[in-house]
Design an enzyme around this catalytic site. Structure first.
Site, PDB file in Angstrom:
ATOM      1  N   ASP A  10      25.955  14.653  -8.583  1.00  7.76           N
ATOM      2  CA  ASP A  10      26.777  13.782  -9.422  1.00  7.76           C
ATOM      3  C   ASP A  10      26.650  14.299 -10.860  1.00  7.76           C
ATOM      4  O   ASP A  10      26.090  15.387 -11.095  1.00  7.76           O
ATOM      5  CB  ASP A  10      26.362  12.309  -9.264  1.00  7.76           C
ATOM      6  CG  ASP A  10      25.039  11.996  -9.932  1.00  7.76           C
ATOM      7  OD1 ASP A  10      24.311  12.939 -10.340  1.00  7.76           O
ATOM      8  OD2 ASP A  10      24.706  10.804 -10.071  1.00  7.76           O
ATOM      9  N   HIS A  11      27.134  13.524 -11.819  1.00  7.99           N
ATOM     10  CA  HIS A  11      27.077  13.958 -13.224  1.00  7.99           C
ATOM     11  C   HIS A  11      25.635  14.082 -13.717  1.00  7.99           C
ATOM     12  O   HIS A  11      25.339  14.922 -14.550  1.00  7.99           O
ATOM     13  CB  HIS A  11      27.863  12.984 -14.106  1.00  7.99           C
ATOM     14  CG  HIS A  11      27.417  11.561 -13.968  1.00  7.99           C
ATOM     15  ND1 HIS A  11      27.693  10.822 -12.819  1.00  7.99           N
ATOM     16  CD2 HIS A  11      26.692  10.752 -14.772  1.00  7.99           C
ATOM     17  CE1 HIS A  11      27.169   9.611 -12.954  1.00  7.99           C
ATOM     18  NE2 HIS A  11      26.553   9.545 -14.131  1.00  7.99           N
ATOM     19  N   CYS A  66      20.962  14.462  -8.166  1.00  5.70           N
ATOM     20  CA  CYS A  66      21.500  13.424  -9.042  1.00  5.70           C
ATOM     21  C   CYS A  66      20.505  13.332 -10.196  1.00  5.70           C
ATOM     22  O   CYS A  66      19.671  14.233 -10.357  1.00  5.70           O
ATOM     23  CB  CYS A  66      21.715  12.107  -8.303  1.00  5.70           C
ATOM     24  SG  CYS A  66      20.221  11.299  -7.703  1.00  5.70           S
ATOM     25  N   GLY A  67      20.586  12.291 -11.005  1.00  3.66           N
ATOM     26  CA  GLY A  67      19.702  12.232 -12.171  1.00  3.66           C
ATOM     27  C   GLY A  67      18.229  12.229 -11.782  1.00  3.66           C
ATOM     28  O   GLY A  67      17.437  13.041 -12.259  1.00  3.66           O
ATOM     29  N   THR A  68      17.874  11.323 -10.894  1.00  6.39           N
ATOM     30  CA  THR A  68      16.474  11.234 -10.440  1.00  6.39           C
ATOM     31  C   THR A  68      16.245  11.910  -9.096  1.00  6.39           C
ATOM     32  O   THR A  68      15.098  12.172  -8.731  1.00  6.39           O
ATOM     33  CB  THR A  68      16.075   9.753 -10.259  1.00  6.39           C
ATOM     34  OG1 THR A  68      16.988   9.164  -9.305  1.00  6.39           O
ATOM     35  CG2 THR A  68      16.140   8.989 -11.583  1.00  6.39           C
ATOM     36  N   GLY A  69      17.291  12.108  -8.355  1.00 11.31           N
ATOM     37  CA  GLY A  69      17.186  12.576  -6.970  1.00 11.31           C
ATOM     38  C   GLY A  69      17.094  11.417  -5.991  1.00 11.31           C
ATOM     39  O   GLY A  69      17.280  11.596  -4.784  1.00 11.31           O
ATOM     40  N   HIS A  99       7.359  21.456   8.454  1.00 13.37           N
ATOM     41  CA  HIS A  99       7.022  20.321   9.322  1.00 13.37           C
ATOM     42  C   HIS A  99       8.183  19.368   9.586  1.00 13.37           C
ATOM     43  O   HIS A  99       8.232  18.740  10.634  1.00 13.37           O
ATOM     44  CB  HIS A  99       5.861  19.514   8.710  1.00 13.37           C
ATOM     45  CG  HIS A  99       4.540  20.201   8.837  1.00 13.37           C
ATOM     46  ND1 HIS A  99       3.332  19.577   8.614  1.00 13.37           N
ATOM     47  CD2 HIS A  99       4.232  21.493   9.167  1.00 13.37           C
ATOM     48  CE1 HIS A  99       2.336  20.439   8.812  1.00 13.37           C
ATOM     49  NE2 HIS A  99       2.862  21.617   9.128  1.00 13.37           N
ATOM     50  N   ASN A 100       9.082  19.208   8.618  1.00 17.67           N
ATOM     51  CA  ASN A 100      10.138  18.185   8.755  1.00 17.67           C
ATOM     52  C   ASN A 100      11.504  18.778   9.033  1.00 17.67           C
ATOM     53  O   ASN A 100      12.471  18.032   9.188  1.00 17.67           O
ATOM     54  CB  ASN A 100      10.207  17.322   7.484  1.00 17.67           C
ATOM     55  CG  ASN A 100       8.853  16.844   7.010  1.00 17.67           C
ATOM     56  OD1 ASN A 100       8.375  17.234   5.952  1.00 17.67           O
ATOM     57  ND2 ASN A 100       8.207  16.017   7.816  1.00 17.67           N
ATOM     58  N   ARG A 110      17.337  15.142 -14.044  1.00 19.78           N
ATOM     59  CA  ARG A 110      16.737  14.646 -15.282  1.00 19.78           C
ATOM     60  C   ARG A 110      15.218  14.583 -15.176  1.00 19.78           C
ATOM     61  O   ARG A 110      14.559  13.990 -16.029  1.00 19.78           O
ATOM     62  CB  ARG A 110      17.296  13.253 -15.595  1.00 19.78           C
ATOM     63  CG  ARG A 110      18.793  13.250 -15.875  1.00 19.78           C
ATOM     64  CD  ARG A 110      19.362  11.845 -15.989  1.00 19.78           C
ATOM     65  NE  ARG A 110      20.798  11.883 -16.256  1.00 19.78           N
ATOM     66  CZ  ARG A 110      21.627  10.881 -15.979  1.00 19.78           C
ATOM     67  NH1 ARG A 110      21.173   9.760 -15.438  1.00 19.78           N
ATOM     68  NH2 ARG A 110      22.916  10.994 -16.257  1.00 19.78           N
ATOM     69  N   ARG A 133       4.773  21.260  17.766  1.00 22.10           N
ATOM     70  CA  ARG A 133       4.487  19.821  17.807  1.00 22.10           C
ATOM     71  C   ARG A 133       5.400  19.021  16.876  1.00 22.10           C
ATOM     72  O   ARG A 133       5.580  17.816  17.047  1.00 22.10           O
ATOM     73  CB  ARG A 133       3.018  19.552  17.481  1.00 22.10           C
ATOM     74  CG  ARG A 133       2.641  19.814  16.030  1.00 22.10           C
ATOM     75  CD  ARG A 133       1.137  19.649  15.819  1.00 22.10           C
ATOM     76  NE  ARG A 133       0.752  19.683  14.417  1.00 22.10           N
ATOM     77  CZ  ARG A 133       0.617  20.785  13.692  1.00 22.10           C
ATOM     78  NH1 ARG A 133       0.870  21.968  14.235  1.00 22.10           N
ATOM     79  NH2 ARG A 133       0.239  20.723  12.424  1.00 22.10           N
ATOM     80  N   HIS A 134       5.981  19.704  15.906  1.00 22.71           N
ATOM     81  CA  HIS A 134       6.838  18.998  14.941  1.00 22.71           C
ATOM     82  C   HIS A 134       8.219  18.676  15.504  1.00 22.71           C
ATOM     83  O   HIS A 134       8.882  17.762  15.048  1.00 22.71           O
ATOM     84  CB  HIS A 134       6.968  19.817  13.654  1.00 22.71           C
ATOM     85  CG  HIS A 134       5.647  20.104  13.026  1.00 22.71           C
ATOM     86  ND1 HIS A 134       4.857  19.114  12.492  1.00 22.71           N
ATOM     87  CD2 HIS A 134       4.950  21.262  12.894  1.00 22.71           C
ATOM     88  CE1 HIS A 134       3.739  19.642  12.041  1.00 22.71           C
ATOM     89  NE2 HIS A 134       3.764  20.952  12.277  1.00 22.71           N
ATOM     90  N   ARG A 137       8.465  15.184  16.821  1.00 26.03           N
ATOM     91  CA  ARG A 137       8.490  14.177  15.756  1.00 26.03           C
ATOM     92  C   ARG A 137       9.878  14.087  15.121  1.00 26.03           C
ATOM     93  O   ARG A 137      10.345  13.000  14.769  1.00 26.03           O
ATOM     94  CB  ARG A 137       7.415  14.506  14.713  1.00 26.03           C
ATOM     95  CG  ARG A 137       6.034  14.383  15.313  1.00 26.03           C
ATOM     96  CD  ARG A 137       4.945  15.006  14.467  1.00 26.03           C
ATOM     97  NE  ARG A 137       3.672  14.969  15.202  1.00 26.03           N
ATOM     98  CZ  ARG A 137       2.600  15.667  14.860  1.00 26.03           C
ATOM     99  NH1 ARG A 137       2.626  16.466  13.798  1.00 26.03           N
ATOM    100  NH2 ARG A 137       1.495  15.575  15.571  1.00 26.03           N
TER     101      ARG A 137
END
Ligand code: RB5
Length: 147
Positions: A10-11, A66-69, A99-100, A110, A133-134, A137
């Site tokens: 975003d902006h 985005c600004g904060t994520g 792992h994920n 920001r 193993r992941h 999950r």
């Protein structure tokens, strides 16, 4: 086949998106999914559209900002099949792949300095899922939003 990487913000994430986009231009097959200026946009829309592109197979992985994520992260993780990791350092970027099996990395425009953000993205791009193993999950996570 070379992976296609989509990038969207975003902006609030636009300035850092531009830095990362330019840094990656010669390194990966990158598709800019917007936004294209600092004009205010709604992050659920632009990030949601990028997620739909991933789920439609138009890109293989996403870099989201985005600004904060946080808004981008909450949005992306509502989509079944998206595993978006909001990270602030190289270690968690790496582990989110190993792992994920994160298929989206989320950054706060920001929050992060430019050099750190580039290192985080580079680490995430070169790191593979360990499976084993992941795998089980990841499948358990996917079961949650299946119905
Ligand atoms: C936009 O001002 C800001 O709210 C957005 O970029 C993001 O930080 C939301 O989580």
């Amino acid at each position: 086949m070379k992976e296609k990487i989509g990038i969207a913000s975003d902006h609030g994430g636009f300035d850092l998106k531009e830095v990362i986009r330019k840094d990656l231009t010669d390194k990966v097959d990158l598709i800019d999914l917007g936004t294209f200026s600092t004009e205010s946009v709604d992050y659920p829309t632009v990030i949601g559209n990028a997620c739909k592109d991933l789920l439609a197979g138009k890109v293989d992985r996403l870099i989201l900002l985005c600004g904060t994520g946080i808004g981008a992260s909450i949005t992306a993780n509502r989509y079944h099949g998206i595993r978006a990791a909001l990270v602030h350092d190289e270690f968690t970027a790496e582990m989110s792949r190993r792992h994920n099996n994160s298929n989206a990395i989320v950054l706060g425009g920001r929050v992060l300095g430019v050099d750190l953000a580039k290192r985080i993205v580079d680490k995430w791009l070169v790191t593979d899922f360990e499976a084993g193993r992941h795998e089980k999950r990841i499948n358990l996570i996917e079961e949650i939003t299946k119905s």
